[in-house]
Each structure stands twice: as structure tokens, then as C-alpha cells.
Scaffold this active site. Structure first.
Site: not given
Length: 432
Positions: A102, A104, A131, A163-164, A215, A324
Site C-alpha cells: 500500500d 495511499h 491501494d 480494495n481502495h 492485495h 492491506h
């Protein structure tokens, strides 16, 4: 541990900024031949960095026009759409593979990571494990940079879905608003192009035939309906267990089932027949044996060391690499190790290991408490001859970060993706 400021002590003060200001870059133009060279990507990186430090968000289009963004997203989507759900990454004996978790929207940490690991090249393959957006202030710039690398080196850079990368998460954790603020009247069109690109992202990769990367992790399989139901079903009909099924009947899915799953959904379904994408993106490991429904998240599964062993053995694999879970999520999970170093080994079984990798240091960027997690980020390198022994590289956040405002109410939104409003998910057809 790598230090983005070049100092041996991560707690040392950062180096002072350069005394000579960098001139304002010209608006970025799409190359006439559509070829993104390494030099073009390097210049694009510098432009994104400059914009993040010098432009208010609503002035981004003066350098990155909406038309340019749409062209980049379309070019990337064409490449991604041709890739299968499971991307096979087969490095040569003289190549290494870098896996990233991730990120972000933490643009400056991503730029540092690329420089620290060595940029994508003929000798170095990158697999990014989802992500890319949400929570951080520069999700748009971060994803555009990684997509530019994908277009430049499509067989050396692989982007998996997190998932994002979904309509629901981006509406809650900031990315939708980020796009709307930066592109105003054209924001809705630009955001829809991003959603379309999300749907095209592959779900998993297998590296060198022995490392499974996704992920969230593993997934349930399809099962034949019980005889009473089967009488009402069409011949040969198969049913994937939903969240209302008896968890005793859960069974581990196969790679063939993952290859056949429908990934072109705005939000991975949490009920119905197409549950595999949701499992791959949302599931978490556990120290308890077996498969069970992930009741904390309301979507996906929990799986124990015995399932890791079964998955590795069945598929002749040696390593599962997933992401994740950051320091916020692990802070609530006392059965597993914390994420202070950017990685953990969660299961160590006869056939190999399960690793969680998180590449966003000092996460999340906006925290309600003054007592920050101050976690390191990490990436791992898989090298020949076997590519199954990860070499971890932890690194600190690039400081000071440019001043920025959050695009979501970080004081009210839960930071570990728990308590999802499943009813708000768009689990219908794709955005196209």
C-alpha cells in the site's frame, strides 16, 4: 533501513531545501507518438513533485490538464484490460523483482521508494500490490505516476488492484473528493475514467512460478449446490458461497477459479455469486485454523496457517505476499505482529511463508491523535536463483511533507476499513 534524507539516523532533522527555486514547469503534453520514454517519466515525476509543493489543488489542471489525464488513463486501461486476473511475472535469471505494498497517495514516499529500489528497467521488475489512492493528499498524482511507468514498461511494471481501487472506498476515504477539488467542473468525468481504470487492474500475480501476490490474500471456491437446491438449478450450475452460507462449508478456491472471476465491478461484491474478487482484495490472515467469514470487515475471509499451507502445497508455491493491513489495522489485532517495520511474517509453514507488506511510512498522513504511529514503510526484493527469499528494505517517510489538507474527515472515518456500509457498495455492472 533506508533514510530518505540521506542521514544515518532517521530521527535526524531533514536537509534544508534547495536555495534556488525550481521554475514552474510547462503544461505536460502527451507525446505525439504516444511513447513514454524513461526521460519523459523522469520529467513527469519532477513535475508532479513540483505541483505538490507549489500549486493549490485547484490549480493542478494548469499543468496536468483534464484531457492529458484522460489520455494517460485510457492508454493505461488498454494495457491493463488485456492482462488476465492473475498476471504471470517470469523474470530472467539476471532480473530482480521488487514488490511494493500500500502507498495511499503518499507521493513523495513513492518517489523515494522508486529511487531507493532502483527504477523499473530491463534488469528490475516492479509489482505494485494495490491501494494507490485514498487518505493521502496526492492519490491522483501517485496513481498517474505509476500508470506512466506501466505505459512506459508494460512488461516490467505490474499494477494489481487493492480494495481502495473501488467506488465505495474512494467515496469515503478521499480520492473522489480529491479529483473533484482538483478538476472542479471536469471532475466527474475524470473520476469516472479513474473508476474505469480501477476495473481493469488485475487481481493477483504469480512471480517466478512460486510467489503468489494479491492485495488481501486468498479466496473461497465455488461449490456444487446441495441436492435440494440443485433440482431447481440449471444443469451444471455452480454457486460461490455468500456471506449467509454456513461457514463450515467454506472451501479454498483454485487459481483456475480466480482466473475466471469477473473483476470488472465498481465495488467487489460481498454477496451473490461473484465473491472471489472481494475475497482477494479484502481478506486477512489469522492464527486460528481454517476458513471463516471476515465479520470485522463484513466482506472477505479470515484464514489460518493450515490454509496457507494448503494453498502453497496445492499450487506448488513457496510464498504468499499480501498487503492491506497498516499499523492502524494491526493495532487492533493482537494475534498478529505490528506493522512498525512495514512488513511481518504472519504464517511460517512447511511449504513456505505468508508475508504482509505495507509501503506507506508514517501512515496515515492525517491522524487525529498527536501520538502518531510513525511506522516505517517497506518494499521487498526477490532475486535469483529461486526468487522465493524476500529481502526486505524498510524506509522512513520523506519529511517534511508539503502542507496539504485532507480530502476526507479523518477524525470521523475509521482508519482500518472496519464497519463498512455494505449497502452503499455498487456491486452491479462495470462503469463502462
Amino acid at each position: 533501513m533506508s533514510d530518505p534524507d540521506g542521514a544515518a539516523d532517521p530521527s535526524s532533522p531533514p536537509l534544508p531545501p534547495s536555495p534556488s527555486p525550481v521554475p514552474r514547469p510547462a503544461p505536460v503534453e502527451w507525446p505525439e507518438d504516444g511513447v513514454l520514454t524513461r526521460d519523459w517519466v523522469a520529467a513527469f515525476t519532477a513535475t508532479l513533485d513540483w505541483c505538490s509543493r507549489n500549486l493549490p489543488p485547484d490549480q493542478i489542471p494548469s499543468v496536468l490538464s483534464a484531457d492529458f489525464v484522460r489520455r494517460l488513463l485510457l492508454a493505461a486501461a488498454v494495457i491493463l484490460h488485456r492482462e488476465p486476473n492473475i498476471v504471470r511475472v517470469d523474470p530472467r535469471p539476471d532480473q530482480a523483482v521488487v514488490v511494493v505494498g500500500d502507498v495511499h497517495g503518499q507521493l513523495h514516499d513513492v518517489i523515494f521508494l522508486l529511487r531507493d529500489a532502483g527504477f523499473p528497467s530491463e534488469e528490475r521488475i516492479f509489482v505494485f500490490n494495490g491501494d494507490y489512492v485514498d487518505r493521502g493528499a496526492w492519490g491522483l498524482e501517485t496513481l498517474l505516476l505509476l500508470l506512466a511507468w506501466k505505459i512506459s514498461l508494460p512488461n516490467r511494471v505490474f499494477l494489481l488492484r487493492g480494495n481502495h481501487e473501488s467506488k465505495y472506498c474512494t467515496s469515503v476515504y478521499g480520492f473522489e473528493r480529491e479529483v473533484m477539488v482538483k478538476y472542479k467542473g471536469q471532475g466527474s468525468q475524470v473520476y469516472r475514467k479513474f473508476l474505469r481504470c480501477f476495473e481493469d487492474l488485475p487481481l493477483a500475480s504469480i512471480i517466478a512460478g512460486c510467489v503468489y501476490t494479491a492485495h488481501g490474500g486468498i479466496f473461497r471456491g465455488a461449490v456444487v449446490l446441495p441436492s435440494k437446491r440443485a433440482k431447481r438449478a440449471k444443469k451444471g450450475h455452480r454457486h460461490v458461497l455468500s456471506s449467509t452460507d454456513d461457514p463450515i462449508t467454506l472451501k479454498l478456491g483454485s487459481l483456475d477459479e480466480l482466473l475466471k472471476a469477473r473483476r470488472t465491478v465498481l465495488d467487489p461484491p460481498w454477496e451473490g455469486s461473484n465473491l472471489i474478487p472481494g475475497d482477494v482484495l479484502w481478506s486477512d490472515p489469522s492464527m486460528d485454523k481454517g476458513l471463516s467469514l471476515n465479520k470485522e470487515r463484513g466482506i472477505g475471509l479470515l484464514w489460518g496457517p493450515d490454509i496457507t499451507q494448503q494453498f502453497l502445497y496445492t499450487n506448488n508455491l513457496k510464498l504468499i505476499t499480501r498487503s492491506h493491513e497498516g499499523p492502524d489495522a494491526r493495532d487492533k489485532r493482537h494475534d498478529l505482529l505490528g506493522m512498525g517495520s512495514g512488513y511481518t511474517t504472519d504464517h511460517h509453514v512447511a511449504c513456505g511463508k505468508l508475508i504482509t507488506l505495507f509501503s506507506a511510512p508514517d501512515y496515515p498522513q492525517f491522524q487525529a491523535s498527536e501520538d502518531r504511529y510513525n511506522n516505517s514503510g517497506a518494499y521487498l526484493v526477490l532475486s535469483p536463483p529461486d526468487f522465493a527469499t524476500p529481502d526486505f528494505h524498510s524506509f522512513q517517510a520523506v519529511k517534511p511533507r508539503p502542507k496539504a489538507n485532507p480530502f476526507y474527515d479523518f477524525e470521523e472515518v475509521i482508519d482500518s476499513d472496519e464497519e463498512l456500509n455494505l449497502g452503499a457498495m455498487d456491486t452491479g455492472n462495470s462503469s463502462s
